[in-house]
Design an enzyme around this catalytic site. Structure first.
Site, PDB file in Angstrom:
ATOM      1  N   ASP A 136       0.815  -1.227   0.000  1.00  0.00           N
ATOM      2  CA  ASP A 136       0.000   0.000   0.000  1.00  0.00           C
ATOM      3  C   ASP A 136       0.845   1.272   0.000  1.00  0.00           C
ATOM      4  O   ASP A 136       0.424   2.300   0.530  1.00  0.00           O
ATOM      5  CB  ASP A 136      -0.957   0.049   1.222  1.00  0.00           C
ATOM      6  N   LYS A 195       2.265   2.277  -4.984  1.00  0.00           N
ATOM      7  CA  LYS A 195       2.943   1.779  -6.205  1.00  0.00           C
ATOM      8  C   LYS A 195       2.091   2.015  -7.443  1.00  0.00           C
ATOM      9  O   LYS A 195       2.608   2.256  -8.519  1.00  0.00           O
ATOM     10  CB  LYS A 195       3.226   0.269  -6.100  1.00  0.00           C
ATOM     11  N   GLY A 224      -4.375  -4.219  -4.420  1.00  0.00           N
ATOM     12  CA  GLY A 224      -5.372  -3.254  -4.873  1.00  0.00           C
ATOM     13  C   GLY A 224      -4.709  -1.931  -5.160  1.00  0.00           C
ATOM     14  O   GLY A 224      -3.991  -1.397  -4.318  1.00  0.00           O
ATOM     15  N   HIS A 225      -4.889  -1.450  -6.369  1.00  0.00           N
ATOM     16  CA  HIS A 225      -4.387  -0.115  -6.708  1.00  0.00           C
ATOM     17  C   HIS A 225      -5.595   0.766  -6.971  1.00  0.00           C
ATOM     18  O   HIS A 225      -6.524   0.336  -7.633  1.00  0.00           O
ATOM     19  CB  HIS A 225      -3.620  -0.114  -8.028  1.00  0.00           C
ATOM     20  N   GLN A 233       2.009  -5.889  -3.318  1.00  0.00           N
ATOM     21  CA  GLN A 233       2.362  -5.976  -1.886  1.00  0.00           C
ATOM     22  C   GLN A 233       3.700  -5.256  -1.625  1.00  0.00           C
ATOM     23  O   GLN A 233       4.037  -4.349  -2.365  1.00  0.00           O
ATOM     24  CB  GLN A 233       2.404  -7.430  -1.394  1.00  0.00           C
TER      25      GLN A 233
END
Ligand code: IMP
Length: 447
Positions: free
Chosen positions: A13, A16, A40-41, A223
């Protein structure tokens, strides 16, 4: 031109998504190498919010090819929902390619992930519940279903019948859960297979062809370093290798093709799930960071734990990944603070400890040793070059660069693409000032 790996330097988180989105502008190919829908982005472009779990952020650039590599685990249902999201917004997905050797997350993986977490009770890992651990466990056990199996309906039927009956024994006998209906699962996955078929390729061959044509390749990590199965804070880790070496394994390229490794770190630290977190803040400041930083997981919506920047972890990430430079994100979240602390070492059993202990129990006993720096107490969200930053904010960044002995190449001050200071374009930009190992602005180290 360079082949670049972007990895998370903390517990995931780190932002990225935004950094890879920015760098994808210069990339011909973006490869996601590991992880699954636990990632999750969130990307904001021209006011539109895109939530991605598997598809690389490069998909938003029409000429960028995006590859979901061999080291990933793919939940077809979620991937198809992501594809729909783009299609409904008229973003083309014809540049998406899926590795035929990636493993498939099946319904029993999700059930087993959640059931084993419940069974662990107070020793739970705090997984995302997306079936990631069980999918990778089957891969290691050599009972996994791969995308290539999905593409072969006859073989799939036989393989799935056997596997589901086997998993049903575990679901029923060990966890007291209802068994899955093999026919229904097979029918559902055969349907997914047909929808995914046009995207499936030999991904390492496709990447090799791009390398041969001297295309610019960006390897996008999911991650973060501390969640690495081998080098993270085991057992509170994910089941893949988010470190730079994992990008090579997951993409199927040799390490010699990599030119640069960029580590993304927040200007503070967050962590979701269980496990030790020495700089965690439980009071007012932790809440402030969480609220200003909107620290809720994209995948699970869980509140992220927040704390001060941890330089021990930062230095560890530099070493384990061989980082060339850093992207520091969410600097603006610190804007209101009167003073800011940075952990420079730990105290463990009365001694100073400069390295991350491998033993989880020891790590849990580490007390942070802080250096306190002044805050800037003004907004940085509109800063676009280093000179726009308040002197105290620049000093903070210099302090981090010195502490990690690594230059800072990118500074992010908000979710939008333009809320960024590109100190140096690590791919092929003009030479600009870069914060060097002493934290002083210098010319490019990317010559
Ligand atoms: P799993 O990957 O779902 O098995 O979860 C294992 C650990 O990794 C848990 O602490 C999760 O919260 C954490 N984790 C997995 N994916 C991410 C991510 O993308 N960001 C942050 N933490 C993650």
């Amino acid at each position: 031109m360079a082949n670049v790996i972007v990895i998370g330097a903390q517990w995931g988180d780190e932002g990225k998504g935004k950094i890879t989105d920015l760098l994808s502008r210069s990339a011909d190919v973006v490869v996601r190498s590991q992880g699954g829908v636990n990632a999750g982005h969130t990307i904001v472009v021209q006011g539109k919010t895109f939530k991605l779990h598997l598809i690389p952020s490069g998909i938003l650039y029409p000429n960028t090819e995006c590859i979901i590599g061999s080291g990933t685990v793919i939940d077809p249902k979620v991937l198809l929902q992501e594809l729909e999201q783009f299609q409904s917004l008229e973003v083309s997905t014809e540049n998406l390619f899926i590795s035929q050797t990636a493993h498939v997350t099946m319904p029993y993986h999700r059930l087993l992930d959640m059931a084993s977490e419940t069974r662990r009770g107070k020793h739970k890992l705090g997984t995302t519940g997306r079936g990631i651990g069980p999918t990778y466990a089957d891969k290691s056990e050599r009972t996994g279903i791969r995308i290539i199996d999905l593409m072969n309906p006859n073989g799939l039927q036989e393989k799935l019948e056997w596997t589901i009956n086997y998993k049903n024994v575990i679901l029923e006998k060990l966890y007291n859960l209802s068994p899955l209906n093999p026919e229904a699962v097979i029918e559902e996955y055969l349907e997914y297979a047909e929808q995914l078929r046009p995207y499936v390729v030999d991904s390492s061959l496709k990447i090799a062809e791009a390398i041969q044509k001297r295309k610019n390749i960006l390897f996008e990590g999911a991650q973060g370093t501390l969640l690495d199965l081998d080098h993270g804070t085991y057992p509170y880790v994910t089941s893949s290798n988010p470190i730079a070496g994992g990008a090579c394994v997951g993409a199927g390229v040799g390490p010699t093709v990599i030119d640069r490794v960029i580590g993304v770190a927040k200007a503070y630290t967050t962590r979701v799930g269980e496990g030790p977190f020495p700089t965690e803040l439980h009071g007012k400041v932790g809440k402030l960071l969480g609220n200003r930083g909107a620290e809720f997981g994209t995948t699970t919506g869980r509140r992220r734990r927040c704390g001060w920047f941890d330089g021990v972890i930062g230095r560890y990430a530099v070493r384990i990944n061989g980082l060339d430079c850093l992207a520091i994100t969410k600097l603006d979240v610190l804007d209101e603070l009167e003073e800011i602390k940075v952990c420079i070492a730990y105290e463990l059993n009365g001694k100073t400890c400069n390295h991350l202990p491998s033993n989880a129990k020891e790590f849990a006993q580490c007390k942070p040793i802080y250096e306190t720096l002044p805050g800037w107490q003004q907004s940085t969200t509109n800063c676009r070059v280093l000179d726009d930053l308040p002197q105290t904010a620049l000093s903070y960044l210099k302090f981090l660069a010195e502490l990690m002995e690594t230059p800072i190449a990118i500074i992010s001050l908000g979710a939008s693409r333009d809320q960024t200071i590109i100190v140096e374009d690590p791919i092929h930009g003009p030479k600009r000032a870069l914060l060097n190992v002493n934290g002083e602005p210098v010319s490019s180290t990317f010559d």
